[in-house]
Write a protein that holds these residues in place. Structure first.
Motif, short mmCIF file in Angstrom:
data_model
loop_
_atom_site.label_atom_id
_atom_site.label_comp_id
_atom_site.label_asym_id
_atom_site.label_seq_id
_atom_site.Cartn_x
_atom_site.Cartn_y
_atom_site.Cartn_z
N HIS A 1 12.37 -29.79 -27.08
CA HIS A 1 11.32 -29.06 -27.31
C HIS A 1 11.65 -27.96 -26.19
O HIS A 1 10.98 -26.61 -26.55
N CYS B 1 13.27 -25.78 -29.04
CA CYS B 1 12.47 -25.44 -30.43
C CYS B 1 11.94 -23.96 -30.18
O CYS B 1 11.32 -23.81 -29.36
N MET B 2 11.99 -23.14 -31.21
CA MET B 2 11.17 -22.03 -31.14
C MET B 2 9.88 -22.08 -32.01
O MET B 2 9.49 -20.84 -32.45
N GLY B 3 9.73 -23.12 -32.90
CA GLY B 3 8.68 -23.39 -33.58
C GLY B 3 8.68 -22.63 -34.89
O GLY B 3 7.62 -22.24 -35.42
N VAL C 1 3.52 -29.59 -36.22
CA VAL C 1 3.12 -28.56 -35.00
C VAL C 1 1.63 -28.87 -34.54
O VAL C 1 0.91 -28.71 -35.62
N SER C 2 1.54 -28.87 -33.44
CA SER C 2 -0.05 -28.88 -33.05
C SER C 2 -0.68 -27.69 -33.08
O SER C 2 -0.06 -26.57 -32.51
N ASP D 1 2.73 -21.35 -27.83
CA ASP D 1 3.39 -22.43 -27.08
C ASP D 1 3.40 -23.78 -27.92
O ASP D 1 3.58 -24.85 -27.50
N GLN D 2 3.93 -23.44 -29.30
CA GLN D 2 3.98 -24.43 -30.13
C GLN D 2 5.37 -24.84 -30.50
O GLN D 2 6.03 -24.04 -30.70
N TYR D 3 5.41 -26.10 -30.42
CA TYR D 3 6.70 -26.64 -30.84
C TYR D 3 6.60 -28.05 -31.84
O TYR D 3 5.58 -28.25 -31.97
N GLY E 1 6.41 -20.45 -33.39
CA GLY E 1 5.42 -21.10 -32.19
C GLY E 1 5.74 -20.69 -31.08
O GLY E 1 4.84 -20.65 -30.10
N GLN E 2 6.90 -20.06 -30.56
CA GLN E 2 7.30 -19.58 -29.53
C GLN E 2 8.10 -18.15 -29.58
O GLN E 2 9.34 -18.20 -29.37
N VAL F 1 11.13 -16.68 -27.47
CA VAL F 1 12.47 -17.19 -27.52
C VAL F 1 12.97 -17.15 -28.87
O VAL F 1 13.94 -17.92 -29.34
N ARG G 1 16.99 -17.50 -29.97
CA ARG G 1 17.71 -18.89 -30.13
C ARG G 1 18.07 -18.89 -31.71
O ARG G 1 18.65 -20.09 -31.70
#
Lengths: 192, 326
Positions: free
Chosen positions: A88, A91-93, A108-109, A116-118, B69-70, B73, B76
């Motif tokens: 994680h 991970c960028m989700g 994914v929660s 801030d999800q991964y 989700g992020q 970043v 990446r």
């Protein structure tokens, strides 16, 4: 070389969901994430010939996973022992792997901050096995019916190896060619 | 099916990516092949569409990053070689840079840029055009490689998306041709060139809309007739279910057939102004419906299981966080 697999004996599962709860506890999962749902299609048949079957599921830790090569960041990885897991910190989700998994075993929660999800998934309790070698995943240890058996399929003396070579087993969506590493022993009466 | 993991931002991203790619590809084809040797004349006329393409790609990238989700970043995405999404991001980046270089050659307020980039404009347009073709194909391939989803995992989808992207590109160029503040470059010959490009694109879009209708109907109806159980269920939703109105009236009717009739009726205000807008709306609707049709073959009992779970806004799910559990 070690190749970890899980055998799930559907004849033994009573649908108590202990594995689901144990997994949630060990992995401290958010409320909307379930790594190993125990599925059922409900009561089947006509009275008095009725039955109800349970299908415990989890990540299939496929030998040819769809979810690993599609990951653009390298967060989705596969260990030499076959364990598929997500780093994680990388991970960028983007959720490509979530859409790639034919079993829907990644998630994914939505109960964590929006940015801030991964991606999360079952790792065969990788942390637990690394910290205390020889230990089984928590769902295996918790199953009081001994319906879940974990081990090295390459070791001919392991319980999983003996089971797979001695009784009929099946795997989910084998036709997709992902070679899933969760083997199911069919329900009594051969129901799949 | 637990939920849709990709939603509006991805649909908009796929649309804008394809649209930007289509504009750049067509601009390159027009400049390098159809009207070869006329780059000096056509350049100022194509600067407006190329700027629109740049905006589309930039906005599409914003939506893509927003969906992450992020988002901080996002870089990446460039770190592995195998992922198709990495190749898409790479092509988008290259296309945007070379598109920017092309447009800078025509910015009237900065002669420094104009002097520097003008000699390379054919090369910049060529690279942007080739990347544009790649982006158009990529938007369909990205979905079609996800074979868990019956409706996406078909070779027809990249063909459909590429055709639609080219068609929307035609429409956008028709609307923005010659519209550029750098009027100092626009000569009478440039205006005539713009009219000539418009005439060619008018015919090209007629063909593309015809082809798109064919591919779309073949794809959906073949899923309905001979697809897997999951694909059939999805196709039924398009043909006679919840999406039928959007599909028949929105996409096929207003998005394709009505613009086609306007195009066929000859050059008029309707075919110049309304038809391209309808084609653009149809393209966006196509991406929306496709992204929303992310049906996966369920495991036995899976739908029953997830239908019984509380939704994420159920009060007791948040009671713990709110501190009013007791």
């Amino acid at each position: 070389m070690t190749r970890n697999v899980m055998v799930i004996d559907l004849r033994r599962c009573v649908g108590c969901q202990s594995c689901t709860v144990a997994c949630r506890t060990w992995n401290d999962l958010p409320m909307d994430i379930i790594y190993n749902p125990v599925l059922t299609e409900g009561v089947q048949g006509d009275w008095p010939n009725v039955h109800r079957n349970w299908l415990p599921t989890l990540c299939m830790h496929c030998e040819n996973p769809e979810c690993v090569p599609c990951c653009p960041t390298g967060a989705s990885q596969q260990d030499e022992d076959g364990t598929v897991w997500v780093d994680h910190t990388k991970c960028m989700g983007c959720k490509v792997c979530v859409n790639a998994c034919p079993y829907g075993m990644r998630d994914v929660s939505h109960m964590v901050p929006r940015f801030d999800q991964y991606v999360r998934k079952c790792t065969f309790c990788r942390d637990r096995r690394q910290n205390e070698p020889g230990k089984d995943p928590y769902c295996v240890q918790t199953c009081h019916q001994k319906a879940r058996i974990f081990g090295d399929i390459e070791d001919p003396n392991s319980e999983v190896s003996k089971l797979i070579n001695s009784v009929e087993t099946f795997r989910l969506f084998e036709e997709l060619g992902t070679n899933p590493q969760i083997y199911y022993i069919p329900f009594l009466g051969g129901h799949r | 099916m637990k939920r849709h993991y990709w939603t509006s931002p991805i649909a908009i991203y796929l649309f804008l990516g394809g649209l930007g790619g289509g504009i750049m590809f067509l601009a390159w084809i027009m400049s390098a092949f159809v009207f070869a040797g006329q780059a000096d004349v056509l350049g100022p006329a194509l600067a407006g569409p190329m700027f629109i393409a740049l905006l589309c790609l930039a906005l599409g990238c914003f939506f893509l990053v927003f969906e992450l989700g992020q988002p901080p970043v996002f870089w990446r995405v460039f770190t592995t070689a195998t992922a198709i999404i990495k190749w898409g991001a790479t092509m988008l980046s290259i296309a945007m840079f070379f598109n920017l270089f092309y447009v800078l050659a025509y910015v009237p307020w900065f002669p420094v840029f104009e002097n520097f980039f003008m000699p390379f404009r054919a090369f910049n347009l060529g690279v942007a055009g080739i990347m544009g073709l790649g982006i158009m194909i990529y938007t369909g391939v990205m979905l079609s490689t996800l074979k868990a989803h019956s409706f996406w995992a078909t070779p027809a989808l990249p063909i459909l998306f590429t055709t639609s992207a080219t068609s929307t590109g035609c429409a956008a160029i028709s609307l923005s041709l010659g519209v550029w503040p750098g009027s100092v470059h626009m000569t009478m010959a440039s205006y005539l060139g713009a009219v000539a490009i418009h005439e060619v694109l008018h015919v090209v879009d007629i063909v593309l809309v015809f082809v798109e209708i064919g591919i779309l109907l073949i794809m959906v109806l073949s899923f309905l007739g001979s697809g897997t159980r999951t694909a059939k269920r999805a196709a039924k939703r398009w043909v006679s279910g919840a999406y039928a109105g959007w599909f028949w009236i929105g996409m096929i009717g207003f998005g394709l057939v009505i613009p086609l009739c306007m195009y066929l009726s000859g050059v008029s205000a309707m075919s110049n102004g309304v038809a391209p807008v309808l084609v653009l709306c149809g393209g966006l609707l196509l991406r929306y419906l496709c992204v929303w049709t992310d049906d996966r073959q369920p495991l036995p009992g899976e739908e029953r299981y997830y239908n019984k779970l509380p939704k994420s806004d159920a009060q007791f799910l948040h009671a713990w966080e709110d501190g009013d559990l007791y």
